[in-house]
Scaffold this motif. Structure first.
Motif, PDB file in Angstrom:
ATOM      1  N   LYS A 102       0.839  -1.207   0.000  1.00  0.00           N
ATOM      2  CA  LYS A 102       0.000   0.000   0.000  1.00  0.00           C
ATOM      3  C   LYS A 102       0.872   1.254   0.000  1.00  0.00           C
ATOM      4  O   LYS A 102       0.499   2.280  -0.557  1.00  0.00           O
ATOM      5  CB  LYS A 102      -0.942  -0.018   1.199  1.00  0.00           C
ATOM      6  N   ALA A 117      -6.547   9.718  -0.998  1.00  0.00           N
ATOM      7  CA  ALA A 117      -6.615  10.296   0.351  1.00  0.00           C
ATOM      8  C   ALA A 117      -5.224  10.741   0.802  1.00  0.00           C
ATOM      9  O   ALA A 117      -4.226  10.100   0.475  1.00  0.00           O
ATOM     10  CB  ALA A 117      -7.161   9.244   1.313  1.00  0.00           C
ATOM     11  N   VAL A 140      -8.047   6.138   8.841  1.00  0.00           N
ATOM     12  CA  VAL A 140      -7.917   4.776   8.314  1.00  0.00           C
ATOM     13  C   VAL A 140      -6.478   4.305   8.455  1.00  0.00           C
ATOM     14  O   VAL A 140      -5.551   5.009   8.064  1.00  0.00           O
ATOM     15  CB  VAL A 140      -8.331   4.743   6.827  1.00  0.00           C
ATOM     16  N   LYS A 142      -3.814   1.233   7.474  1.00  0.00           N
ATOM     17  CA  LYS A 142      -3.684   0.122   6.532  1.00  0.00           C
ATOM     18  C   LYS A 142      -2.332  -0.553   6.694  1.00  0.00           C
ATOM     19  O   LYS A 142      -1.290   0.112   6.575  1.00  0.00           O
ATOM     20  CB  LYS A 142      -3.789   0.641   5.085  1.00  0.00           C
ATOM     21  N   GLY A 149      -7.493  -9.237   2.923  1.00  0.00           N
ATOM     22  CA  GLY A 149      -8.649  -8.344   2.963  1.00  0.00           C
ATOM     23  C   GLY A 149      -8.956  -7.785   4.341  1.00  0.00           C
ATOM     24  O   GLY A 149      -9.954  -7.094   4.525  1.00  0.00           O
ATOM     25  N   VAL A 152      -7.241  -3.312   6.402  1.00  0.00           N
ATOM     26  CA  VAL A 152      -7.690  -1.921   6.442  1.00  0.00           C
ATOM     27  C   VAL A 152      -8.614  -1.739   7.636  1.00  0.00           C
ATOM     28  O   VAL A 152      -9.628  -2.418   7.751  1.00  0.00           O
ATOM     29  CB  VAL A 152      -8.447  -1.554   5.141  1.00  0.00           C
ATOM     30  N   GLU A 184      -4.241   7.083   6.838  1.00  0.00           N
ATOM     31  CA  GLU A 184      -4.788   7.967   5.810  1.00  0.00           C
ATOM     32  C   GLU A 184      -6.136   8.573   6.165  1.00  0.00           C
ATOM     33  O   GLU A 184      -6.906   8.031   6.956  1.00  0.00           O
ATOM     34  CB  GLU A 184      -4.770   7.254   4.449  1.00  0.00           C
ATOM     35  N   GLU A 185      -6.349   9.706   5.563  1.00  0.00           N
ATOM     36  CA  GLU A 185      -7.579  10.477   5.706  1.00  0.00           C
ATOM     37  C   GLU A 185      -8.797   9.605   5.370  1.00  0.00           C
ATOM     38  O   GLU A 185      -8.758   8.836   4.412  1.00  0.00           O
ATOM     39  CB  GLU A 185      -7.451  11.628   4.700  1.00  0.00           C
ATOM     40  N   PHE A 186      -9.861   9.724   6.156  1.00  0.00           N
ATOM     41  CA  PHE A 186     -11.094   8.983   5.917  1.00  0.00           C
ATOM     42  C   PHE A 186     -11.921   9.736   4.875  1.00  0.00           C
ATOM     43  O   PHE A 186     -12.222  10.910   5.039  1.00  0.00           O
ATOM     44  CB  PHE A 186     -11.867   8.863   7.233  1.00  0.00           C
ATOM     45  N   LEU A 187     -12.259   9.039   3.798  1.00  0.00           N
ATOM     46  CA  LEU A 187     -13.035   9.679   2.732  1.00  0.00           C
ATOM     47  C   LEU A 187     -14.468   9.165   2.760  1.00  0.00           C
ATOM     48  O   LEU A 187     -14.717   8.026   3.142  1.00  0.00           O
ATOM     49  CB  LEU A 187     -12.420   9.366   1.370  1.00  0.00           C
ATOM     50  N   GLU A 191     -18.609   3.925  -3.372  1.00  0.00           N
ATOM     51  CA  GLU A 191     -17.447   3.215  -3.907  1.00  0.00           C
ATOM     52  C   GLU A 191     -17.795   2.531  -5.224  1.00  0.00           C
ATOM     53  O   GLU A 191     -18.865   1.945  -5.357  1.00  0.00           O
ATOM     54  CB  GLU A 191     -16.965   2.179  -2.902  1.00  0.00           C
ATOM     55  N   LYS A 213     -19.474  -5.236   0.862  1.00  0.00           N
ATOM     56  CA  LYS A 213     -18.459  -5.880   1.692  1.00  0.00           C
ATOM     57  C   LYS A 213     -19.002  -6.395   3.029  1.00  0.00           C
ATOM     58  O   LYS A 213     -18.479  -7.345   3.579  1.00  0.00           O
ATOM     59  CB  LYS A 213     -17.338  -4.890   1.996  1.00  0.00           C
ATOM     60  N   LEU A 277      -9.033   4.657  -3.830  1.00  0.00           N
ATOM     61  CA  LEU A 277      -8.870   4.066  -2.499  1.00  0.00           C
ATOM     62  C   LEU A 277      -7.787   3.012  -2.522  1.00  0.00           C
ATOM     63  O   LEU A 277      -7.033   2.840  -1.575  1.00  0.00           O
ATOM     64  CB  LEU A 277     -10.163   3.375  -2.059  1.00  0.00           C
ATOM     65  N   GLU A 278      -7.761   2.258  -3.617  1.00  0.00           N
ATOM     66  CA  GLU A 278      -6.788   1.166  -3.700  1.00  0.00           C
ATOM     67  C   GLU A 278      -6.701   0.675  -5.130  1.00  0.00           C
ATOM     68  O   GLU A 278      -7.611   0.892  -5.933  1.00  0.00           O
ATOM     69  CB  GLU A 278      -7.229  -0.007  -2.813  1.00  0.00           C
TER      70      GLU A 278
HETATM   71  P1  AMP Z   1      -9.400  -3.256   1.010  1.00  0.00           P
HETATM   72  O1  AMP Z   1     -10.303  -3.632  -0.147  1.00  0.00           O
HETATM   73  O2  AMP Z   1      -9.248  -4.315   2.023  1.00  0.00           O
HETATM   74  O3  AMP Z   1      -8.152  -2.511   0.652  1.00  0.00           O
HETATM   75  O4  AMP Z   1     -10.256  -2.208   1.886  1.00  0.00           O
HETATM   76  C1  AMP Z   1     -10.741  -1.241   1.411  1.00  0.00           C
HETATM   77  C2  AMP Z   1     -12.019  -0.820   2.006  1.00  0.00           C
HETATM   78  O5  AMP Z   1     -11.804  -0.010   3.187  1.00  0.00           O
HETATM   79  C3  AMP Z   1     -12.584   0.103   0.980  1.00  0.00           C
HETATM   80  O6  AMP Z   1     -13.404  -0.576   0.065  1.00  0.00           O
HETATM   81  C4  AMP Z   1     -13.311   1.136   1.813  1.00  0.00           C
HETATM   82  O7  AMP Z   1     -14.598   0.675   2.127  1.00  0.00           O
HETATM   83  C5  AMP Z   1     -12.481   1.223   3.061  1.00  0.00           C
HETATM   84  N1  AMP Z   1     -11.484   2.310   2.945  1.00  0.00           N
HETATM   85  C6  AMP Z   1     -10.216   2.210   2.542  1.00  0.00           C
HETATM   86  N2  AMP Z   1      -9.592   3.396   2.551  1.00  0.00           N
HETATM   87  C7  AMP Z   1     -10.502   4.301   2.956  1.00  0.00           C
HETATM   88  C8  AMP Z   1     -10.480   5.716   3.155  1.00  0.00           C
HETATM   89  N3  AMP Z   1      -9.388   6.431   2.974  1.00  0.00           N
HETATM   90  N4  AMP Z   1     -11.624   6.301   3.566  1.00  0.00           N
HETATM   91  C9  AMP Z   1     -12.734   5.592   3.774  1.00  0.00           C
HETATM   92  N5  AMP Z   1     -12.818   4.257   3.615  1.00  0.00           N
HETATM   93  C10 AMP Z   1     -11.722   3.611   3.207  1.00  0.00           C
END
Ligand code: AMP
Ligand code: GLY
Length: 414
Positions: A102, A117, A140, A142, A149, A152, A184-187, A191, A213, A277-278
């Motif tokens: 990450k 973010a 958040v 990570k 999975g 985070v 990281e900042e919460f957004l 999604e 999820k 986000l990823e």
């Molecule tokens: P992952 O798929 O395990 O990387 O996790 C990601 C999930 O965590 C995302 O689909 C979001 O729901 C949540 N998430 C990750 N980063 C953030 C962020 N900066 N702000 C809000 N939610 C986040």
């Protein structure tokens, strides 16, 4: 044409199902599941046994291998196949770092001006505590590496964030994957999963999808591997992610990365525009089970052109239908659950992709039993999400196994 699909989930069954629409195909799955056995041959090799997979591909004159999950990609399976002159769909280990680290992904986004973010990377408790002191909440955390999975964690307050930081860096709950932490900042926003084919020269976004999820209806309960998905995302305006996709391609090119596969851009639609986000370096699960039934183009052609770096010659055509995928799980998932229960699947209008199932073949019986937490991914298409929902839930109600559990609100657009 002989194709080997590496993996054993609903994603791999859906990829195989789509490839099989081309009648010239002979399919192999390693290791596969109870459903893939119906459309090809399951081979008893694990996804991380790269040498064995290479031997199998050579001995059986496999024309193309498609890698489903991220773990073998981060281990360099595509590099090894390429070295051995074998055609493979999936990025090099260097490309797979976009999912495998990450920290790397965030640095890549920063370098190539890709909106994401705001973040810090820390490797010590002391630095982490300093960042948490200055932060606003929720925030958040990570774990840097692959953590099945679970890496985070959204923390509502400073105390929770401190505990989580210690859990990851000191206690090592994620092992090596947690040797550094992205804070990281919460957004906030909807999604959207934007999966794209890329050969490193051209990038072609697919239609969008979204996954569900949380374990329970109305997005309550714990996070899971995915309880359902829909396609297209009702919140996405076509073209919204194109600039991000192009910038991602520019980054891949500039870094000299051999990337021939799928890049999955996890977007969040914030009031300030879409942000990443990823990245995942493969097809999403369960997004793929909703996406591929809508794809009209021959998947073999797209994958072959990707491998040959001729993706620019491809166009993707999609059905205008909506897709709804409901994941049927074993009671207790994602925690403890029992397996080995008989599954009865009657004739359905939906497509029942198998995930955690296995076939029991003997003289006296021939049946499919549950073998995992996520058992089936059942997909229906319809003119509207409501139509697709009606079909899928009728079929799901007729599919029987002990402990079957599923969300009732997949495809409800709010
Ligand atoms: P992952 O798929 O395990 O990387 O996790 C990601 C999930 O965590 C995302 O689909 C979001 O729901 C949540 N998430 C990750 N980063 C953030 C962020 N900066 N702000 C809000 N939610 C986040
Ligand atoms: N559906 C999320 C993923 O495949 O990682």
């Amino acid at each position: 044409m002989k194709i080997l699909v590496v993996g054993s989930g609903g994603r791999e069954h859906a990829i195989g199902w789509k490839l099989k629409q081309n009648l010239s195909v002979e399919l192999y799955f390693a290791p596969g599941n109870g459903g893939t056995e119906e459309i090809g041959e399951n081979v008893n090799i694990k996804i991380n046994e790269i040498d064995k997979l290479i031997d199998f591909a050579k001995q059986n004159e496999i024309d193309m291998t498609v890698i489903g999950p991220e773990a073998p990609l981060t281990m360099g399976i595509a590099d090894e196949f390429n070295k051995n002159g074998l055609r493979v769909f999936g990025p090099s280990a260097e490309g797979a770092k976009l999912e495998g680290s990450k920290t790397y992904a965030k640095q890549f986004m920063n370098k190539y001006d890709i909106p994401t973010a705001k973040y810090d990377v820390v490797t010590s408790i002391e630095d982490g505590l300093n960042v948490l002191e200055e932060s606003s909440y929720p925030i958040v955390l990570k774990a840097d590496g692959l953590a099945a999975g679970k890496g985070v964690i959204i923390c509502d307050n400073k105390e929770q964030a401190e505990t989580t930081l210690r859990d990851i860096l000191d206690t090592g709950i994620f092992g090596d994957a947690g040797s550094s932490v992205v804070i990281e900042e919460f957004l906030v926003g909807k999604e959207v999963s934007l999966l794209c084919f890329t050969d490193g020269e051209t990038i072609i976004p697919m239609e969008t999808a979204s996954d569900y999820k949380r374990a329970l209806d109305n997005d309550m309960g714990v996070n899971t591997g995915g309880m359902g998905s829909i396609s297209p995302s009702p919140y996405y305006t076509p073209g919204l992610g194109d600039e991000i996709a192009q910038k991602t391609l520019h980054g891949i090119k500039s870094e000299g990365i051999d990337y021939r596969g799928v890049i999955y851009i996890g977007l969040i639609l914030t009031p300030d525009g879409p942000k990443v986000l990823e990245y995942n370096v493969r097809f999403g699960d369960p997004e793929t089970e909703a996406l591929l039934p809508r794809l009209k183009t021959d998947l073999i052609k797209v994958m072959s052109k990707t491998i040959d770096k001729q993706l620019a010659e491809c166009n993707l055509y999609w059905s205008s239908d909506k897709a709804v995928t409901v994941i049927m799980t074993s009671k207790g998932y994602p925690d403890k659950y029992d397996v080995g229960f008989d599954i009865t699947i009657p004739e359905t209008k939906s497509i029942a992709f198998h995930a955690g199932t296995s076939k029991v073949n003997s003289d006296s019986c021939n049946k499919v039993v549950t073998a995992g937490g996520r058992v089936l991914a059942v997909t229906a298409l319809g003119e509207s999400f409501d139509d697709a929902r009606k079909t899928v839930y009728q079929d799901v109600a007729n599919i029987v196994f002990q402990g079957s559990t599923y969300r009732k609100d997949i495809g409800v657009v709010v």
